[in-house]
Enzyme design. Structure first.
Site: not given
Ligand code: FRU
Length: 515
Positions: A47, A49-50, A66, A324
């Site tokens: 996975w 994310n950011d 992330q 999200w």
């Molecule tokens: C944004 C977020 C951030 C946090 C991260 C956790 O998408 O919620 O605020 O640091 O993802 O994965």
């Protein structure tokens, strides 16, 4: 754990073997590359994310994200890591951070930034710890800011002084939501912005308001609270995540991702938003005078962007090309989520514009061009098609039209221009088997005689830059590999395609080995 073994392996193996070794051990592996990007950053497996820690170090671009290496869904956060000399051709590096200290072990190493200092690469990130919920009057988590340092840009060590920033004891600052530090150097001093909100719902039932707080430091380790630099007013969200501040064309541009902005007509339809504000930062007082916020991207999928200064001074932004609360159909293939292309930011006529970074041109391979095609019915043009490519076209705006991308069988992703309203829309209802959010996303353009569109297509994404950055729209799509058609469709009168060029694009991102 993955990163621990990768770190140990660093002593004896070259980087590429470490990545291979990490991938070997990883319980999640990419099993199908039908939607895996050719040139966008994505997790080698698992996975993402950011965007995190996007910076230059020893003349190279480092980009982190992330990452949960053990499944294709969000889990305790690690930092994935890639490196590039040109922002376009990337190499995988071992996982840089894993949750293993008391201040980050339970929830993970949340988002943060990277910066070079004295020949070392510093990562400043949020350690997230979940607490038992006692009552709504107590914080349900601790989010603190922490530092990890590397001398080789690959192996990172968390420093003994961690945590270096806690949420200030301040009546206007929540003790729970306090994350995503973005650090930069200004006139010899370090500054950090942290995403925050006002304290939880007050007795009158008022919802929290998102805000950004600022800190300063001489050494990246000892920090002082400076000010709350901006706070939501009205429908601007209950929590502001992932702040960035960049001086672009003499303007201090604040970029962040507000949660909880409610739809206003056909605007703000995504679950969360990413926005910018133009303003001026007074570094002495910590007061940021600014205007209102505006969306950075009008598509279905764009969040948590991060900016850095390119080696030649341009400001470059990469965002998460996902959203999200969505579905991620590629999660059945051993990976989930990807980033946008790098975008250069400029301020023109009091507006932030986003352009594809010029380095992307180095991916171009075969070129096909046509001029002055006037069509009266749905038309495809020879060699203007593909799943991975760049399509550039200028079209007369006298009449409405559609452009269908990734078309094949009943599949198509439709981009429409309405000549009466100047509204440009994406519809992805037919973009593939398991498409997440349906419906439209739209942007109203300034009236003009023609429209210029620059599309970046990859195996499961489309980004369109409209009128040299007037607006951008990004979306994930999940068509069959054989759906590669591009159709031009006049709507209510002839369609005058003044010029159109299609480039096939090469692979800039390492491709997973599928067994
Ligand atoms: C944004 C977020 C951030 C946090 C991260 C956790 O998408 O919620 O605020 O640091 O993802 O994965």
């Amino acid at each position: 754990m993955l990163a621990a073994t990768a770190t140990a392996a660093c002593l004896i193996l070259p980087v590429s073997s470490q990545v291979d070794a990490a991938i070997e051990r990883n319980p999640v592996q990419v099993t199908n590359v039908r939607w895996y990007p050719a040139y966008h950053i994505a997790p080698y497996a698992g996975w993402a994310n950011d965007p995190n820690g996007f910076c230059t170090y020893k003349g190279e671009y480092h980009f982190f994200y992330q990452h949960y290496p053990y499944a294709t869904h969000w889990g305790p956060m690690h930092w994935g890591h890639v490196v590039s000399k040109d922002l376009v051709h990337w190499e995988n590096l071992p996982v840089a951070l894993e949750p293993d200290h008391i201040y980050d072990a339970s929830g993970g190493c949340f988002s943060g930034s990277g910066i070079e200092k004295d020949g070392k690469l510093y990562l400043i990130y949020t350690g997230h710890v979940d607490l038992p919920v006692i009552s709504k009057d107590y914080a349900d988590r601790i989010e603190s800011q922490n530092v990890a340092v590397s001398s080789d840009g690959i192996n990172f060590e968390k420093i003994a002084e961690n945590p270096v920033i806690y949420a200030p004891q301040h009546p206007e600052i929540s003790q729970s939501d306090f994350r995503d530090p973005k650090v930069w150097l200004h006139n010899g001093k370090y500054y950090a912005l942290v995403g925050s909100r006002t304290p939880t719902v007050d007795p009158a039932g008022t919802e929290a308001q998102g805000q950004i707080v600022m800190f300063e430091s001489n050494d990246l380790i000892n920090w002082n609270f400076k000010n709350i630099i901006a706070c939501a007013e009205g429908n601007q969200g209950f929590m502001w995540e992932c702040p960035n501040l960049a001086n672009i064309d003499n303007c201090d541009v604040l970029i962040f991702s507000p949660q909880g902005v409610k739809p206003e007509g056909n605007k703000f339809l995504n679950w969360h938003q990413s926005v910018y504000i133009l303003g001026k930062m007074n570094y002495d007082t910590g007061v940021y005078s600014h205007g209102n916020f505006e969306l950075l991207d009008y598509g279905f999928d764009f969040y948590a962007p991060q900016v850095t200064q390119a080696l030649d001074g341009r400001t470059i932004m990469i965002g998460w090309l996902d959203m999200w609360a969505g579905k991620f159909p590629e999660d059945t293939d051993g990976w989930a989520c990807q980033m946008t292309v790098p975008r250069e930011l400029r301020v023109v006529n009091n507006k932030l514009i986003s352009l594809p970074a010029k380095e992307l041109e180095s991916l171009r391979q075969n070129e096909t061009s046509y001029q002055n095609c006037v069509i009266n019915k749905k038309t495809s043009l020879k060699n203007i098609n593909g799943a991975v490519g760049e399509l550039i076209t200028t079209i007369d705006t006298k009449n409405s039209f559609d452009i269908e991308l990734r078309a094949g069988g009943s599949e198509k992703t439709v981009f429409s221009y309405d000549a009466k309203t100047n509204i440009f829309k994406i519809n992805r209802d037919k973009s593939g088997a398991s498409i997440p959010t349906k419906g439209y996303r739209e942007v109203k353009l300034a009236p003009a005689d023609e429209i210029n569109l620059r599309f970046f297509l990859d195996r499961s994404s489309i980004e369109v830059f409209i009128n040299e950055g007037e607006a951008v729209m990004s979306t994930r799509v999940y068509p069959k590999e054989t759906s590669t058609g591009i159709n031009f469709v006049p709507r209510g009168g002839e369609m005058n395609i003044k010029d159109v060029t299609f480039y096939t694009l090469g692979e800039g991102f390492p491709q997973p080995k599928v067994k």
